[in-house]
Scaffold this motif. Structure first.
Motif, PDB file in Angstrom:
ATOM      1  N   ILE A   1       0.834  -1.202   0.000  1.00 43.27           N
ATOM      2  CA  ILE A   1       0.000   0.000   0.000  1.00 43.27           C
ATOM      3  C   ILE A   1       0.869   1.252   0.000  1.00 43.27           C
ATOM      4  O   ILE A   1       0.595   2.214  -0.729  1.00 43.27           O
ATOM      5  CB  ILE A   1      -0.964  -0.012   1.210  1.00 43.27           C
ATOM      6  N   GLU A   2       1.941   1.251   0.796  1.00 42.49           N
ATOM      7  CA  GLU A   2       2.836   2.409   0.866  1.00 42.49           C
ATOM      8  C   GLU A   2       3.503   2.687  -0.484  1.00 42.49           C
ATOM      9  O   GLU A   2       3.757   3.838  -0.826  1.00 42.49           O
ATOM     10  CB  GLU A   2       3.922   2.193   1.931  1.00 42.49           C
ATOM     11  N   ASN A   3       3.788   1.650  -1.262  1.00 39.98           N
ATOM     12  CA  ASN A   3       4.416   1.823  -2.568  1.00 39.98           C
ATOM     13  C   ASN A   3       3.553   2.650  -3.512  1.00 39.98           C
ATOM     14  O   ASN A   3       4.054   3.266  -4.454  1.00 39.98           O
ATOM     15  CB  ASN A   3       4.743   0.484  -3.211  1.00 39.98           C
ATOM     16  N   TYR A   4       2.259   2.657  -3.303  1.00 39.04           N
ATOM     17  CA  TYR A   4       1.342   3.389  -4.171  1.00 39.04           C
ATOM     18  C   TYR A   4       0.852   4.687  -3.539  1.00 39.04           C
ATOM     19  O   TYR A   4      -0.037   5.343  -4.079  1.00 39.04           O
ATOM     20  CB  TYR A   4       0.141   2.495  -4.543  1.00 39.04           C
ATOM     21  N   ALA A   5       1.438   5.078  -2.437  1.00 40.16           N
ATOM     22  CA  ALA A   5       1.053   6.325  -1.781  1.00 40.16           C
ATOM     23  C   ALA A   5       1.587   7.519  -2.574  1.00 40.16           C
ATOM     24  O   ALA A   5       2.697   7.484  -3.106  1.00 40.16           O
ATOM     25  CB  ALA A   5       1.595   6.364  -0.352  1.00 40.16           C
ATOM     26  N   ARG A   6       0.784   8.534  -2.681  1.00 41.54           N
ATOM     27  CA  ARG A   6       1.162   9.763  -3.392  1.00 41.54           C
ATOM     28  C   ARG A   6       1.515  10.835  -2.364  1.00 41.54           C
ATOM     29  O   ARG A   6       0.802  11.003  -1.377  1.00 41.54           O
ATOM     30  CB  ARG A   6       0.021  10.269  -4.261  1.00 41.54           C
TER      31      ARG A   6
END
Length: 89
Positions: free
Chosen positions: A81-86
């Protein structure tokens, strides 16, 4: 070295308090390995196929201790999830 003597009742009361303290610490810490339902809940998906796709593509870690039991690593799901955080502007 000091020796401390306690009455039996005081010893068991102290022992119970220590157990309560330890159980409180364990309850606060979420489990490392979770089932598919909880994994889907965290990622906010409804399809087991999507969960399997994430697993097959190596995006989340899993363990399969038995043929029909698949457990997912909570930390790898959070990392996914963190990898796709903006970042904010």
């Amino acid at each position: 070295m000091q020796v401390v003597c306690l009455q039996e009742e005081a010893f068991y009361a102290l022992f119970d308090k220590v157990l309560e303290h330890i159980e409180g610490k364990v309850k606060d810490k979420p489990a490392k390995w979770i089932d598919g339902e909880e994994a889907m809940s965290i990622v906010k998906i409804k399809s087991t196929t999507t969960l399997q796709k994430l697993r097959d593509e190596g995006k989340i870690r899993f363990s399969q201790p038995q043929k029909k039991i698949i457990l997912y690593d909570r930390d790898s799901i959070n990392e996914y999830i963190e990898n796709y955080a903006r970042e904010t502007f």
